[in-house]
Design a protein around this motif. Structure first.
Motif, PDB file in Angstrom:
ATOM      1  N   THR A 127      -0.061   3.989  12.785  1.00  0.00           N
ATOM      2  CA  THR A 127       1.172   3.887  11.991  1.00  0.00           C
ATOM      3  C   THR A 127       1.016   4.652  10.683  1.00  0.00           C
ATOM      4  O   THR A 127       1.925   5.385  10.257  1.00  0.00           O
ATOM      5  CB  THR A 127       1.501   2.414  11.692  1.00  0.00           C
ATOM      6  N   GLN A 128      -0.124   4.504  10.047  1.00  0.00           N
ATOM      7  CA  GLN A 128      -0.384   5.230   8.807  1.00  0.00           C
ATOM      8  C   GLN A 128      -0.341   6.733   9.037  1.00  0.00           C
ATOM      9  O   GLN A 128       0.260   7.476   8.251  1.00  0.00           O
ATOM     10  CB  GLN A 128      -1.746   4.815   8.242  1.00  0.00           C
ATOM     11  N   LEU A 135       1.488   4.784   1.498  1.00  0.00           N
ATOM     12  CA  LEU A 135       1.199   5.548   2.711  1.00  0.00           C
ATOM     13  C   LEU A 135       2.088   6.778   2.705  1.00  0.00           C
ATOM     14  O   LEU A 135       3.300   6.678   2.922  1.00  0.00           O
ATOM     15  CB  LEU A 135       1.457   4.698   3.963  1.00  0.00           C
ATOM     16  N   GLY A 193       2.180  -1.297   9.332  1.00  0.00           N
ATOM     17  CA  GLY A 193       1.570  -0.229   8.559  1.00  0.00           C
ATOM     18  C   GLY A 193       0.069  -0.405   8.406  1.00  0.00           C
ATOM     19  O   GLY A 193      -0.604   0.427   7.813  1.00  0.00           O
ATOM     20  N   GLU A 194      -0.457  -1.480   8.970  1.00  0.00           N
ATOM     21  CA  GLU A 194      -1.892  -1.742   8.858  1.00  0.00           C
ATOM     22  C   GLU A 194      -2.709  -0.847   9.791  1.00  0.00           C
ATOM     23  O   GLU A 194      -3.826  -0.475   9.480  1.00  0.00           O
ATOM     24  CB  GLU A 194      -2.184  -3.214   9.189  1.00  0.00           C
ATOM     25  N   HIS A 195      -2.156  -0.519  10.961  1.00  0.00           N
ATOM     26  CA  HIS A 195      -2.939   0.226  11.945  1.00  0.00           C
ATOM     27  C   HIS A 195      -3.000   1.711  11.592  1.00  0.00           C
ATOM     28  O   HIS A 195      -2.054   2.279  11.045  1.00  0.00           O
ATOM     29  CB  HIS A 195      -2.345   0.060  13.350  1.00  0.00           C
ATOM     30  N   ASP A 196      -4.131   2.328  11.930  1.00  0.00           N
ATOM     31  CA  ASP A 196      -4.333   3.742  11.610  1.00  0.00           C
ATOM     32  C   ASP A 196      -3.233   4.630  12.179  1.00  0.00           C
ATOM     33  O   ASP A 196      -2.811   5.584  11.530  1.00  0.00           O
ATOM     34  CB  ASP A 196      -5.694   4.209  12.146  1.00  0.00           C
ATOM     35  N   GLN A 237      -7.869   9.767  11.802  1.00  0.00           N
ATOM     36  CA  GLN A 237      -8.302   8.692  10.902  1.00  0.00           C
ATOM     37  C   GLN A 237      -9.005   7.628  11.727  1.00  0.00           C
ATOM     38  O   GLN A 237      -8.412   7.053  12.637  1.00  0.00           O
ATOM     39  CB  GLN A 237      -7.083   8.102  10.172  1.00  0.00           C
ATOM     40  N   LEU A 264       3.296   7.875   9.408  1.00  0.00           N
ATOM     41  CA  LEU A 264       3.990   7.892   8.124  1.00  0.00           C
ATOM     42  C   LEU A 264       3.545   9.088   7.288  1.00  0.00           C
ATOM     43  O   LEU A 264       4.365   9.721   6.600  1.00  0.00           O
ATOM     44  CB  LEU A 264       3.749   6.586   7.370  1.00  0.00           C
ATOM     45  N   GLU A 265       2.263   9.404   7.339  1.00  0.00           N
ATOM     46  CA  GLU A 265       1.754  10.584   6.627  1.00  0.00           C
ATOM     47  C   GLU A 265       2.369  11.856   7.209  1.00  0.00           C
ATOM     48  O   GLU A 265       2.781  12.757   6.477  1.00  0.00           O
ATOM     49  CB  GLU A 265       0.227  10.642   6.735  1.00  0.00           C
ATOM     50  N   ARG A 316       0.831  -1.203   0.000  1.00  0.00           N
ATOM     51  CA  ARG A 316       0.000   0.000   0.000  1.00  0.00           C
ATOM     52  C   ARG A 316       0.863   1.250   0.000  1.00  0.00           C
ATOM     53  O   ARG A 316       1.978   1.252   0.510  1.00  0.00           O
ATOM     54  CB  ARG A 316      -0.940   0.015   1.204  1.00  0.00           C
TER      55      ARG A 316
END
Length: 212
Positions: free
Chosen positions: A57-58, A20, A52-55, A200, A61-62, A18
């Motif tokens: 972590t995303q 991110l 990177g699946e959990h909100d 998120q 990264l953002e 994905r």
């Protein structure tokens, strides 16, 4: 008897690659094309956390992706799989990065991921948070990343202030949107000022700056 399964296919479906922020996060099992317009970030498919699946972590990264600054000394507090430390190293290759976690297994996984991604300026250690000698000896930090939980985030605010450089930044996540006010209060009381937040699915990520 358990039914026969194609376990590789199960992993592929459970952990697809994905985009991110500026990163292309993919599992070590993935053998497809990589988006070369993004920064590749490889994670062991067997990792149960920090994939990177959990909100949260995303969101982190953002937040890293949209930084307008260059950082030179970075601390990933409660690093888990080290996905955030690795992302930071890829954004700022010359930075010295400390990644620490209280869980020895997390640190073992973090070291493996750092090697897998050839991010060799990341120094991983297991220990008691901000009190770890490695953390103290490499302070101050112009960027701290702490994606943990609300209670530890609040409790650690004075210690974070103690190792943060003046005008440095701290990214905080692992908290719910409704917990933002109490986390902000803890850090603002310790010399940080709020810059921005991202939300998120009811999870929050905060960016603050050290002003004194």
């Amino acid at each position: 008897l358990c039914p026969d399964k194609n376990w590789l296919e199960e992993v592929h479906q459970a952990f697809p690659p994905r985009a991110l922020g500026k990163f292309y996060v993919y599992g070590s099992h993935y053998d497809g094309d990589i988006d070369h317009n993004l920064i590749p970030l490889k994670i062991d498919a067997a990792t149960a956390f920090g994939s990177g699946e959990h909100d949260t972590t995303q969101l982190c990264l953002e937040m890293l992706s949209h930084s307008e600054r260059t950082f030179h000394s970075i601390l990933d507090m409660g690093c888990g799989s080290a996905i955030l430390a690795i992302g930071a190293q890829k954004l700022w290759p010359d930075a010295n990065i400390i990644a620490t976690d209280i869980d020895a297994e997390s640190v073992r996984v973090a070291k493996r991921h750092a090697e897998m991604n050839q991010t060799l300026n990341i120094h991983c250690a297991c220990g008691d948070g901000y009190h770890l000698d490695l953390v103290q000896n490499n302070a101050p930090y112009d960027l701290i990343i702490a994606n943990i939980l609300t209670r530890p985030l609040i409790a650690m605010a004075p210690d974070a202030a103690g190792v943060a450089a003046t005008n440095g930044r701290i990214i905080l996540s692992g908290l719910l949107e409704r917990q933002i006010p109490e986390v902000r209060r803890a850090y603002e009381k310790n010399g940080f000022e709020f810059i921005k937040q991202n939300i998120q699915n009811n999870w929050a990520c905060l960016l603050l700056g050290k002003i004194k």
